[in-house]
Design a protein around this motif. Structure first.
Motif, PDB file in Angstrom:
ATOM      1  N   TRP A 284      33.858  16.428  26.526  1.00  0.00           N
ATOM      2  CA  TRP A 284      35.069  16.512  27.334  1.00  0.00           C
ATOM      3  C   TRP A 284      35.903  15.245  27.186  1.00  0.00           C
ATOM      4  CZ3 TRP A 284      38.702  19.168  29.182  1.00  0.00           C
ATOM      5  CH2 TRP A 284      39.544  18.673  30.167  1.00  0.00           C
ATOM      6  N   GLU A 285      35.251  14.109  27.114  1.00  0.00           N
ATOM      7  CA  GLU A 285      35.965  12.845  26.983  1.00  0.00           C
ATOM      8  C   GLU A 285      36.737  12.784  25.658  1.00  0.00           C
ATOM      9  OE1 GLU A 285      32.677  13.017  27.877  1.00  0.00           O
ATOM     10  OE2 GLU A 285      33.022  12.601  29.991  1.00  0.00           O
ATOM     11  N   GLU A 286      36.143  13.277  24.581  1.00  0.00           N
ATOM     12  CA  GLU A 286      36.825  13.311  23.286  1.00  0.00           C
ATOM     13  C   GLU A 286      38.007  14.275  23.320  1.00  0.00           C
ATOM     14  OE1 GLU A 286      33.027  12.360  20.381  1.00  0.00           O
ATOM     15  OE2 GLU A 286      33.511  14.424  20.870  1.00  0.00           O
ATOM     16  N   TYR A 287      37.812  15.422  23.951  1.00  0.00           N
ATOM     17  CA  TYR A 287      38.887  16.406  24.065  1.00  0.00           C
ATOM     18  C   TYR A 287      40.050  15.819  24.870  1.00  0.00           C
ATOM     19  CZ  TYR A 287      41.318  20.772  25.021  1.00  0.00           C
ATOM     20  OH  TYR A 287      42.273  21.750  25.120  1.00  0.00           O
ATOM     21  N   LEU A 288      39.724  15.175  25.970  1.00  0.00           N
ATOM     22  CA  LEU A 288      40.753  14.597  26.841  1.00  0.00           C
ATOM     23  C   LEU A 288      41.501  13.471  26.125  1.00  0.00           C
ATOM     24  CD1 LEU A 288      41.811  15.021  29.672  1.00  0.00           C
ATOM     25  CD2 LEU A 288      40.160  13.343  30.482  1.00  0.00           C
ATOM     26  N   ALA A 289      40.807  12.680  25.342  1.00  0.00           N
ATOM     27  CA  ALA A 289      41.461  11.604  24.592  1.00  0.00           C
ATOM     28  C   ALA A 289      42.454  12.161  23.567  1.00  0.00           C
ATOM     29  CB  ALA A 289      40.418  10.745  23.890  1.00  0.00           C
ATOM     30  N   GLY A 290      42.179  13.324  23.027  1.00  0.00           N
ATOM     31  CA  GLY A 290      43.062  13.944  22.048  1.00  0.00           C
ATOM     32  C   GLY A 290      44.210  14.733  22.656  1.00  0.00           C
ATOM     33  N   HIS A 291      44.205  14.895  23.967  1.00  0.00           N
ATOM     34  CA  HIS A 291      45.248  15.657  24.661  1.00  0.00           C
ATOM     35  C   HIS A 291      45.778  14.854  25.854  1.00  0.00           C
ATOM     36  CE1 HIS A 291      43.046  18.730  22.435  1.00  0.00           C
ATOM     37  NE2 HIS A 291      44.196  19.367  22.387  1.00  0.00           N
ATOM     38  N   PRO A 292      46.612  13.858  25.584  1.00  0.00           N
ATOM     39  CA  PRO A 292      47.113  12.996  26.676  1.00  0.00           C
ATOM     40  C   PRO A 292      48.038  13.708  27.660  1.00  0.00           C
ATOM     41  CG  PRO A 292      48.207  12.463  24.610  1.00  0.00           C
ATOM     42  CD  PRO A 292      47.130  13.460  24.284  1.00  0.00           C
ATOM     43  N   GLU A 293      48.498  14.899  27.324  1.00  0.00           N
ATOM     44  CA  GLU A 293      49.394  15.622  28.229  1.00  0.00           C
ATOM     45  C   GLU A 293      48.672  16.202  29.446  1.00  0.00           C
ATOM     46  OE1 GLU A 293      47.861  18.649  25.294  1.00  0.00           O
ATOM     47  OE2 GLU A 293      48.569  16.628  25.144  1.00  0.00           O
ATOM     48  N   ILE A 294      47.342  16.203  29.433  1.00  0.00           N
ATOM     49  CA  ILE A 294      46.565  16.732  30.557  1.00  0.00           C
ATOM     50  C   ILE A 294      46.492  15.660  31.636  1.00  0.00           C
ATOM     51  CG2 ILE A 294      44.309  17.563  31.291  1.00  0.00           C
ATOM     52  CD1 ILE A 294      43.903  18.564  28.415  1.00  0.00           C
ATOM     53  N   ASP A 295      46.991  15.995  32.830  1.00  0.00           N
ATOM     54  CA  ASP A 295      46.956  15.009  33.913  1.00  0.00           C
ATOM     55  C   ASP A 295      45.609  15.069  34.652  1.00  0.00           C
ATOM     56  OD1 ASP A 295      47.034  17.054  35.853  1.00  0.00           O
ATOM     57  OD2 ASP A 295      49.206  16.929  36.050  1.00  0.00           O
ATOM     58  N   GLU A 296      45.428  14.168  35.593  1.00  0.00           N
ATOM     59  CA  GLU A 296      44.138  14.018  36.282  1.00  0.00           C
ATOM     60  C   GLU A 296      43.748  15.268  37.068  1.00  0.00           C
ATOM     61  OE1 GLU A 296      40.603  12.396  37.179  1.00  0.00           O
ATOM     62  OE2 GLU A 296      42.098  11.497  35.865  1.00  0.00           O
ATOM     63  N   GLN A 297      44.696  15.892  37.731  1.00  0.00           N
ATOM     64  CA  GLN A 297      44.404  17.087  38.525  1.00  0.00           C
ATOM     65  C   GLN A 297      43.981  18.245  37.615  1.00  0.00           C
ATOM     66  OE1 GLN A 297      47.633  18.485  40.932  1.00  0.00           O
ATOM     67  NE2 GLN A 297      46.323  19.786  42.175  1.00  0.00           N
ATOM     68  N   GLU A 298      44.686  18.442  36.524  1.00  0.00           N
ATOM     69  CA  GLU A 298      44.302  19.486  35.572  1.00  0.00           C
ATOM     70  C   GLU A 298      42.934  19.196  34.969  1.00  0.00           C
ATOM     71  OE1 GLU A 298      47.646  19.082  32.979  1.00  0.00           O
ATOM     72  OE2 GLU A 298      48.578  20.910  33.740  1.00  0.00           O
TER      73      GLU A 298
END
Length: 47
Positions: free
Chosen positions: A9-23
């Motif tokens: 999940w951390e790798e996915y999140l790093a590659g998608h900076p448009e995802i905010d904290e709530q999402e």
């Protein structure tokens, strides 16, 4: 793990900076579960 097909999940999140904290809080359990299921399925096919 060094692969193009499995991401934490951390790798996915790093590659998608448009995802905010709530999402991210809502998506995290589902996305990691899907990645784990897909990895298990691929390992099943290879066995």
């Amino acid at each position: 793990m060094d692969t193009n097909y499995y991401k934490t999940w951390e790798e996915y999140l790093a590659g998608h900076p448009e995802i905010d904290e709530q999402e991210a809080q809502v998506m995290a359990p589902k996305m990691q579960s899907y990645e784990d299921m897909m990895f298990g399925f691929i390992m099943f096919l290879c066995a």
